[in-house]
Design a protein around this motif. Structure first.
Motif, short mmCIF file in Angstrom:
data_model
loop_
_atom_site.label_atom_id
_atom_site.label_comp_id
_atom_site.label_asym_id
_atom_site.label_seq_id
_atom_site.Cartn_x
_atom_site.Cartn_y
_atom_site.Cartn_z
N THR A 92 0.82 -1.21 0.00
CA THR A 92 0.00 0.00 0.00
C THR A 92 0.85 1.26 0.00
O THR A 92 0.62 2.18 -0.78
CB THR A 92 -0.93 0.01 1.23
OG1 THR A 92 -1.73 -1.16 1.20
CG2 THR A 92 -1.82 1.23 1.23
N PHE A 93 1.84 1.31 0.90
CA PHE A 93 2.63 2.54 1.05
C PHE A 93 3.98 2.46 0.36
O PHE A 93 4.57 3.50 0.06
CB PHE A 93 2.85 2.83 2.54
CG PHE A 93 1.58 3.12 3.27
CD1 PHE A 93 0.84 4.24 2.99
CD2 PHE A 93 1.11 2.24 4.24
CE1 PHE A 93 -0.34 4.50 3.67
CE2 PHE A 93 -0.06 2.49 4.92
CZ PHE A 93 -0.79 3.63 4.65
N GLY A 94 4.49 1.27 0.13
CA GLY A 94 5.83 1.12 -0.42
C GLY A 94 5.98 1.71 -1.80
O GLY A 94 6.89 2.50 -2.06
N LEU A 97 5.61 5.59 -1.79
CA LEU A 97 6.74 6.22 -1.10
C LEU A 97 8.00 6.20 -1.96
O LEU A 97 8.76 7.16 -1.97
CB LEU A 97 7.00 5.54 0.24
CG LEU A 97 6.02 5.87 1.37
CD1 LEU A 97 6.35 5.08 2.60
CD2 LEU A 97 6.03 7.36 1.67
N VAL A 98 8.21 5.10 -2.66
CA VAL A 98 9.37 5.03 -3.54
C VAL A 98 9.24 6.06 -4.66
O VAL A 98 10.21 6.74 -5.02
CB VAL A 98 9.52 3.61 -4.12
CG1 VAL A 98 10.53 3.57 -5.25
CG2 VAL A 98 9.91 2.63 -3.02
N ALA A 102 11.79 9.12 -5.28
CA ALA A 102 12.45 9.29 -6.57
C ALA A 102 12.15 10.68 -7.15
O ALA A 102 13.03 11.35 -7.71
CB ALA A 102 12.01 8.20 -7.54
N PHE A 103 10.90 11.11 -7.02
CA PHE A 103 10.54 12.43 -7.50
C PHE A 103 11.33 13.51 -6.75
O PHE A 103 11.85 14.45 -7.36
CB PHE A 103 9.03 12.67 -7.35
CG PHE A 103 8.58 14.02 -7.78
CD1 PHE A 103 8.51 14.34 -9.14
CD2 PHE A 103 8.25 15.00 -6.86
CE1 PHE A 103 8.11 15.60 -9.55
CE2 PHE A 103 7.86 16.26 -7.25
CZ PHE A 103 7.78 16.57 -8.60
N GLY A 104 11.42 13.38 -5.42
CA GLY A 104 12.17 14.35 -4.61
C GLY A 104 13.64 14.38 -5.01
O GLY A 104 14.25 15.44 -5.09
N TYR A 105 14.22 13.22 -5.28
CA TYR A 105 15.61 13.16 -5.70
C TYR A 105 15.79 13.85 -7.05
O TYR A 105 16.73 14.61 -7.25
CB TYR A 105 16.06 11.70 -5.78
CG TYR A 105 17.46 11.54 -6.32
CD1 TYR A 105 18.56 11.85 -5.55
CD2 TYR A 105 17.67 11.09 -7.63
CE1 TYR A 105 19.84 11.71 -6.05
CE2 TYR A 105 18.94 10.95 -8.14
CZ TYR A 105 20.03 11.26 -7.34
OH TYR A 105 21.30 11.13 -7.84
N GLY A 106 14.86 13.59 -7.96
CA GLY A 106 14.96 14.23 -9.29
C GLY A 106 14.84 15.74 -9.18
O GLY A 106 15.56 16.48 -9.86
N VAL A 107 13.94 16.22 -8.33
CA VAL A 107 13.78 17.67 -8.15
C VAL A 107 15.06 18.26 -7.56
O VAL A 107 15.55 19.30 -8.03
CB VAL A 107 12.56 17.98 -7.26
CG1 VAL A 107 12.54 19.43 -6.84
CG2 VAL A 107 11.27 17.63 -8.01
N ARG A 108 15.62 17.63 -6.55
CA ARG A 108 16.86 18.14 -5.95
C ARG A 108 17.99 18.16 -6.96
O ARG A 108 18.76 19.12 -7.02
CB ARG A 108 17.27 17.24 -4.78
CG ARG A 108 16.71 17.64 -3.47
CD ARG A 108 17.41 16.91 -2.36
NE ARG A 108 17.71 15.54 -2.78
CZ ARG A 108 17.32 14.44 -2.16
NH1 ARG A 108 16.65 14.54 -1.06
NH2 ARG A 108 17.62 13.26 -2.62
N ARG A 109 18.10 17.13 -7.75
CA ARG A 109 19.18 17.08 -8.75
C ARG A 109 18.99 18.18 -9.79
O ARG A 109 19.94 18.84 -10.21
CB ARG A 109 19.19 15.72 -9.40
CG ARG A 109 20.30 15.56 -10.38
CD ARG A 109 20.89 14.23 -10.30
NE ARG A 109 21.96 14.20 -11.28
CZ ARG A 109 22.80 13.25 -11.38
NH1 ARG A 109 22.71 12.23 -10.59
NH2 ARG A 109 23.74 13.29 -12.28
N ALA A 110 17.73 18.36 -10.23
CA ALA A 110 17.46 19.41 -11.22
C ALA A 110 17.74 20.77 -10.63
O ALA A 110 18.31 21.65 -11.31
CB ALA A 110 16.01 19.31 -11.70
N MET A 111 17.41 21.01 -9.39
CA MET A 111 17.67 22.30 -8.76
C MET A 111 19.17 22.54 -8.60
O MET A 111 19.64 23.66 -8.79
CB MET A 111 16.99 22.36 -7.38
CG MET A 111 15.47 22.31 -7.47
SD MET A 111 14.78 23.67 -8.37
CE MET A 111 14.74 24.87 -7.08
#
Length: 143
Positions: A92-94, A97-98, A102-111
């Protein structure tokens, strides 16, 4: 005294000695049988309570084993329920959450790329003894 009388006296003495010996043996045998009878009676008196105690102990052990069996069954059921719950939570959450991670990592890398405005650094290559480094395969040596 004649020879027959002497022989009769000898036979009588012999029989008297034999009967005396047999009487002593029979008296000792009677004492042994009385002692054995007393011993068997004492063992019986002590064995009956011991057997009753052993029977009570076996019954108590059986009761305890039944309780342990019930506890083990309950633990097995709880374990299977916990396993099913963890599988449900993971499914349900796995996945979401993944995806969020992954989206947060992509945003940080793009920033971080926007801040540097330069080419991204190439990762360092590691030399492994006995293996060819990927960048060295394409180069030819001048010789």
């Amino acid at each position: 005294m004649t020879g027959g009388e002497v022989a009769g006296i000898l036979v009588a003495v012999f029989w008297a000695i034999l009967v005396s010996f047999l009487a002593v043996v029979l008296v000792r045998l009677a004492q042994t049988l009385r002692a054995t009878t007393r011993l068997v009676a004492e063992v019986t008196e002590q064995a009956v309570p011991l057997l009753a105690d052993a029977s009570a102990t076996v019954r108590s052990a059986q009761t305890q084993l039944d309780r342990v069996d019930a506890i083990a069954t309950d633990v097995q059921e709880v374990t299977s329920n916990a396993s099913a719950l963890s599988t449900t939570v993971a499914s349900t959450f796995g996945g979401p959450l993944v995806k969020v991670a992954a989206f947060g990592y992509g945003v940080r890398r793009a920033m971080s790329r926007n801040k540097n405005d330069g080419p991204a650094e190439r990762p360092r290559r590691t030399v492994i003894v006995g293996r060819t480094v990927p960048g060295a395969r394409g180069r030819k040596r001048k010789g």
